[in-house]
Write a protein that holds these residues in place. Structure first.
Motif, PDB file in Angstrom:
ATOM      1  N   ALA A  98       0.847  -1.202   0.000  1.00 45.82           N
ATOM      2  CA  ALA A  98       0.000   0.000   0.000  1.00 45.82           C
ATOM      3  C   ALA A  98       0.883   1.252   0.000  1.00 45.82           C
ATOM      4  O   ALA A  98       0.606   2.223  -0.703  1.00 45.82           O
ATOM      5  N   HIS A  99       1.950   1.203   0.774  1.00 50.19           N
ATOM      6  CA  HIS A  99       2.866   2.345   0.859  1.00 50.19           C
ATOM      7  C   HIS A  99       3.585   2.562  -0.481  1.00 50.19           C
ATOM      8  O   HIS A  99       3.712   3.685  -0.963  1.00 50.19           O
ATOM      9  N   LEU A 100       4.013   1.462  -1.108  1.00 44.46           N
ATOM     10  CA  LEU A 100       4.676   1.590  -2.414  1.00 44.46           C
ATOM     11  C   LEU A 100       3.697   2.171  -3.448  1.00 44.46           C
ATOM     12  O   LEU A 100       4.071   3.024  -4.257  1.00 44.46           O
ATOM     13  N   GLU A 102       1.293   4.203  -2.884  1.00 45.89           N
ATOM     14  CA  GLU A 102       1.221   5.640  -2.604  1.00 45.89           C
ATOM     15  C   GLU A 102       2.375   6.387  -3.292  1.00 45.89           C
ATOM     16  O   GLU A 102       2.180   7.406  -3.941  1.00 45.89           O
ATOM     17  N   HIS A 103       3.594   5.846  -3.172  1.00 40.49           N
ATOM     18  CA  HIS A 103       4.740   6.495  -3.824  1.00 40.49           C
ATOM     19  C   HIS A 103       4.615   6.419  -5.351  1.00 40.49           C
ATOM     20  O   HIS A 103       4.898   7.391  -6.051  1.00 40.49           O
ATOM     21  N   ALA A 104       4.184   5.246  -5.856  1.00 37.33           N
ATOM     22  CA  ALA A 104       4.239   4.999  -7.302  1.00 37.33           C
ATOM     23  C   ALA A 104       3.222   5.822  -8.081  1.00 37.33           C
ATOM     24  O   ALA A 104       3.396   6.055  -9.271  1.00 37.33           O
ATOM     25  N   GLY A 179      14.818   3.635   1.618  1.00 34.62           N
ATOM     26  CA  GLY A 179      15.502   4.731   2.304  1.00 34.62           C
ATOM     27  C   GLY A 179      14.685   5.224   3.489  1.00 34.62           C
ATOM     28  O   GLY A 179      15.213   5.523   4.563  1.00 34.62           O
ATOM     29  N   GLU A 180      13.378   5.292   3.291  1.00 32.53           N
ATOM     30  CA  GLU A 180      12.473   5.715   4.361  1.00 32.53           C
ATOM     31  C   GLU A 180      12.549   4.699   5.514  1.00 32.53           C
ATOM     32  O   GLU A 180      12.584   5.078   6.685  1.00 32.53           O
ATOM     33  N   HIS A 181      12.604   3.430   5.161  1.00 31.66           N
ATOM     34  CA  HIS A 181      12.711   2.380   6.180  1.00 31.66           C
ATOM     35  C   HIS A 181      14.043   2.490   6.930  1.00 31.66           C
ATOM     36  O   HIS A 181      14.082   2.411   8.154  1.00 31.66           O
ATOM     37  N   GLY A 741      19.034   9.729  -1.311  1.00 32.25           N
ATOM     38  CA  GLY A 741      18.567   9.491   0.056  1.00 32.25           C
ATOM     39  C   GLY A 741      17.100   9.856   0.148  1.00 32.25           C
ATOM     40  O   GLY A 741      16.529  10.415  -0.796  1.00 32.25           O
ATOM     41  N   TYR A 742      16.490   9.547   1.295  1.00 31.24           N
ATOM     42  CA  TYR A 742      15.049   9.798   1.441  1.00 31.24           C
ATOM     43  C   TYR A 742      14.780  11.261   1.762  1.00 31.24           C
ATOM     44  O   TYR A 742      13.914  11.889   1.193  1.00 31.24           O
ATOM     45  N   LEU A 743      15.586  11.818   2.681  1.00 30.86           N
ATOM     46  CA  LEU A 743      15.344  13.214   3.040  1.00 30.86           C
ATOM     47  C   LEU A 743      16.224  14.116   2.180  1.00 30.86           C
ATOM     48  O   LEU A 743      17.450  14.074   2.264  1.00 30.86           O
TER      49      LEU A 743
HETATM   50 ZN   LIG Z   1       6.710   7.040   2.052  1.00 31.58          ZN
END
Ligand SMILES: [Zn+2]
Length: 921
Positions: A98-100, A102-104, A179-181, A741-743
């Motif tokens: 579900a999270h992927l 959201e990103h995709a 990266g978020e993980h 990176g994520y941030l």
């Molecule tokens: Zn996310």
């Protein structure tokens, strides 16, 4: 209030435009029959008496629920889509799907195939966009300048209707999710959450790993023969293609009819109603064997917590028994983006006419419900979770994903028995009457319509009082700041610590009364600043004088208790020591400030001076501080000049008593010399690098800062424009394309009268390499700015103008805008207008030359510094072969040696205060 609903279904015909937005006419049925895409529509939503916006609820034929909000004064439009699917719907084999998804959805659509299309469009038009995956829903939202709402909405709708899910983009995005993980791996909040999930009922989807990582999204599915792209497509087909799972809220400057048409033209074709069942989970999250247990969890950082939880049934259907009705009556402005994000959740839970009121207004008093809740709060229905390093020896199990050590044991029967039969505690009684509850909501008559900016209404040897009556927002509220100034507070680390200890003790001491005040809608904060102790009060005006008097009395008469002192001493010291476990980004901010600010103490200096802090010294010191104080007050809101003088006299009387002398008019004898700190000036043409350590975090952070000199109207505007042009491309290049990176962020830093631009990347790669990529980006942008089209440049200017001159602020925003001018001693109250008018004449050449002078890597006059925060294992990170040398790099070895080699920027020249004196006094 009556509710008018139409349940009509007709064949498809174009939407007619003659449906009016006027409420009374709009309710007549014959006007609505023409509409064919909407099966339910009504306008009469319960709203606050001060709310000037108009509302309409639609249920489209495809089942989608829509809340339209027309706000003719807004300078941002916004929308939020809430889909009834969350990470609890992840397939067992693919945690994080579900999270992927959201990103995709942001990676391009059939109609708008560019990978970054939507984000770029929104950003170029003054907005932001993001999304969040929750347990049972996923929210997507954006805001944008009002003229672009329709175009934005069309791009937005395509994310749900026809996303591309291009394989290479999705695979790259899995790295972003990973990266978020990785960022979460050393976060105790995430670790504790996962231990709780591990202990929960395995048949309940709550127990799943929610965010996903490379392993859960690529490697593990492969073992089950699952192709992630196909899985993503089928997840999207299952949950994103049925209108009945969709809730949309939208705010626009347009009429309700226009908004309705936008929504229908974007969301009707392409989304059908497949009547998919909304997920419900009837199983218990925790089974009986989890009750009456005590779980120990070993944290990474030096934190301690005890959580007692009592699982309850779902009480949402009893929403009418909640509190805070006053807040509904005098609700403050909230930004369009926050409004849609908030209201979209209410659309799921409450009857549509009540979406605004239900979360706040009580209509039913149900004591039996209180009884029911009380019956759940028993030792037999309880789980205890202790997070504390000192119980590590009890943690013999390991949670799989984050590697957290924990252990669970049953609470002994005898202990439970003693808790069950412990009897009543006398201190748990109904509280005494709350003196702070406001009863008078009248607006004071406006004494001077011509007063545009704050004025000084009293200036003596003891106080300076700034005042402005609110004539725009008309709320029965006011806000004040009282700063008890004394330069000795920041003259060395010891005094700085003593002042903090005093404020912590005071805060603790005032807690009970503050709680009462908070219930009555009064917010209070007390903080140590570099120039003194600041008291801040915000809320209903009615009882603020009683409240202020009480606080002042406590400050000046406060008796410090030795036991309390020892407790606070320990927690303050452990707070200081915990700086080593701050997140890499915070460590970077801290070091940048330490290096550049004239007088700031390092944590090591503060810790070293703690051994000289004892109760005797604290008492003597605070007595001295409070008897040698000059107060600067700012009072703003539903107050007139007399009321403001009366409030400030409470302060002046206290100071007068403490000093044992009466105030002298306009005398400077007690007024401290300017307390504004100055900024250090980095050397030109050299890139400085400071390496700091973050002990507990796996990720590293680079914070690349470029000084752009002293603030003045024109360079403020130029820097803001540069930021506007760099922000989105920086994210797109370093995060979406290069996956560093994520941030990934860039922002303006304004401090001590100077300003600059900062680029931040949290990454697992080598920091020299990241710095090189940032430089590379800066070089590429120099050319992009120079060759920018006129249209594009004008649209950047337009967006910035809206940011400078927003139509909609709150009383609190306005207070802070004025307050910043007072506390920085710049007194530039007309800043926004002046800067907006300068903006009009700025040319692309101006921006380009500003960029070349201050920011370009090639500039011989650039002043720059990188703070590299790594954990100790940086040597193990491989340097990518294409790393280029950055020229003229100087490593900072010792902060204080380095500081003493630098000059200071001058202060901004202070305005003559005489021009702000109120003529009346
Ligand atoms: Zn996310």
């Amino acid at each position: 209030m009556g509710i008018y609903e139409h349940k009509l279904r007709f064949k498809r015909r174009p939407l007619l435009r003659h449906v009016t937005s006027d409420e009374s006419r709009d309710q007549s049925p014959e006007l609505i029959i023409e509409n064919v895409q909407t099966s339910i529509r009504f306008n009469n939503i319960i709203k606050s008496e001060q709310d000037m916006k108009s509302y309409r609820v639609l249920v489209l034929e495809n089942g989608m629920k829509v809340l339209l909000i027309s706000d003719l004064t807004t300078d941002k439009s916004a929308a939020c889509m809430c889909i009834e699917v969350g990470h609890m719907n992840d397939p067992v084999e693919v945690s994080g799907l579900a999270h992927l998804t959201e990103h995709a959805l942001f990676l391009g659509t059939e109609k708008y195939p560019n990978e970054n299309e939507f984000r770029a469009f929104v950003s170029e038009n003054g907005g932001i966009t993001n999304a969040q995956t929750f347990a049972d829903v996923t929210k997507y939202f954006f805001d944008v300048v009002p003229e672009k709402l329709s175009d934005a909405l069309d791009r937005f709708s395509q994310m749900f209707i026809a996303p591309l899910f291009c394989e290479s983009s999705v695979l790259r995005e899995i790295s972003a999710v990973n990266g978020e993980h990785e960022k979460n791996l050393d976060s105790d909040a995430w670790r504790v959450r996962m231990v709780n999930k591990t202990l929960a009922n395995a048949n309940h989807p709550y127990s799943k790993f929610s965010t996903g990582c490379k392993n859960s999204l690529l490697d593990r599915p492969k073992q089950f023969g699952i192709d992630i792209i196909n899985e993503l497509i089928s997840f999207h087909n299952e949950w994103y293609r049925s209108g009945n799972l969709m809730n949309l809220a939208i705010v626009g400057k347009n009429s309700l009819d226009e908004l309705e048409q936008m929504v229908c033209s974007s969301f009707v074709s392409g989304i059908e109603n497949k009547n998919v069942n909304i997920s419900h989970w009837s199983e218990d999250v925790f089974l009986n064997d989890q009750m009456m247990t005590k779980t120990y969890i070993e944290p990474i950082m030096d934190v301690r917590s005890l959580t007692i939880s009592f699982p309850t049934p779902d009480f949402t259907s009893y929403y009418k028994s909640k509190v805070r009705e006053l807040d509904f009556r005098f609700e403050d402005y909230i930004s369009p983006l926050s409004l849609v994000r908030k209201v979209v959740s209410s659309m799921r839970h409450y009857p549509l006419p009540e979406v605004l009121s239900a979360p706040v207004v009580i209509t039913e008093w149900q004591p039996d419900l209180i009884e029911r809740v009380l019956k759940i709060i028993t030792p037999e229905n309880m789980r205890l979770v202790v997070v504390d390093k000192s119980f590590s020896w009890k943690c013999r199990q390991m949670e799989n994903i984050y590697g957290t050590r924990f252990g669970t044991e049953m609470i002994p029967k005898s202990t439970l028995k003693s808790w069950i039969f412990c009897g009543f505690d006398k201190s748990l009684q109904l509280p005494q009457q709350n003196l702070f509850i406001p009863s008078n909501f009248d607006f004071l008559p406006i004494s001077n319509w011509k007063q545009t900016y704050p004025k000084i209404i009293r200036d003596t040897s003891l106080v300076r009082v700034w005042f402005k009556q609110d004539i725009e927002f008309r709320k029965p509220k006011s806000i004040m700041s009282i700063e008890l100034k004394n330069p000795t507070i920041n003259c060395d680390p010891l005094n700085w610590n003593l002042t903090h200890l005093f404020v912590w003790l005071l805060d603790e001491h005032l807690k009970q009364q503050m709680y009462m005040a908070e219930l009555a809608g009064l917010e209070y904060r007390i903080a140590v600043t570099t120039s003194g102790i600041r008291i801040y009060i915000d809320g209903y005006s009615d009882k603020q004088d009683i409240f202020l008097e009480m606080i002042l009395k406590e400050i000046f008469r406060f008796k410090i208790d030795i036991k309390r002192f020892e407790d606070i001493y320990d927690s303050y010291l452990s707070d200081l020591k915990s700086f080593t476990s701050d997140k890499p980004q915070q460590v970077a901010i801290y070091h940048l400030n330490i290096i550049l600010t004239e007088q700031m103490w390092t944590d090591q200096e503060l810790i070293a001076s703690m051994k000289f802090c004892n109760i005797g010294r604290l008492k003597t010191f605070m007595k001295e501080v409070l008897t040698q104080t000059h107060a600067e007050c700012f009072i703003y809101g539903n107050v007139n000049e007399d009321k403001a003088l009366q409030l400030s006299s409470l302060v002046e009387d206290r100071l007068s008593k403490a000093r044992n002398c009466s105030p002298t008019k306009s005398s400077k004898i007690f007024i401290p010399a300017t307390l504004t700190l100055r900024e250090r000036k980095l050397s030109e043409g050299i890139h400085h690098v400071y390496q700091a350590v973050s002990y507990y975090h796996k990720l590293s952070c680079t914070s690349f800062y470029i000084q752009c000199g002293i603030q003045d109207d024109k360079s403020n505007v130029l820097l803001d424009l540069v930021l506007q042009m760099l922000k989105e491309p920086f994210f797109n290049v370093l995060r979406t394309q290069e996956q560093q990176g994520y941030l990934v962020d860039c922002l303006v830093r304004r401090a001590n009268g100077t300003q600059g631009i900062k680029f931040v990347v949290e990454s697992s790669k080598h920091l020299d390499y990241i710095a090189h990529r940032i430089e590379n980006f800066l070089t590429s942008m120099a050319e992009k700015i120079e060759t920018m089209s006129r249209d594009k440049f004008e649209s950047f200017k337009k967006v910035l103008k809206v940011k400078k001159l927003p139509n909609t602020l709150t009383l609190t925003d306005q207070f802070w805008d004025y307050f910043k001018e007072i506390s920085s001693q710049q007194y530039h109250f007309n800043r926004a207008n002046v800067e907006a008018s300068i903006l009009r004449n700025i040319t692309l050449e101006d921006v380009s030359s500003f960029y070349k002078t201050f920011i370009s890597r090639e500039s011989p006059t650039r002043r720059s510094i990188s703070i590299h925060v790594t954990n100790k294992s940086e040597d193990k990170i491989e340097i990518e072969p294409q790393t280029l040398e950055i020229q003229n790099v100087v490593k900072i070895k010792n902060i204080s040696d380095f500081q003493s080699s630098l000059q200071l920027f001058p202060l901004i020249r202070m305005k003559n205060l005489k021009q702000f004196y109120s003529k009346k006094k």
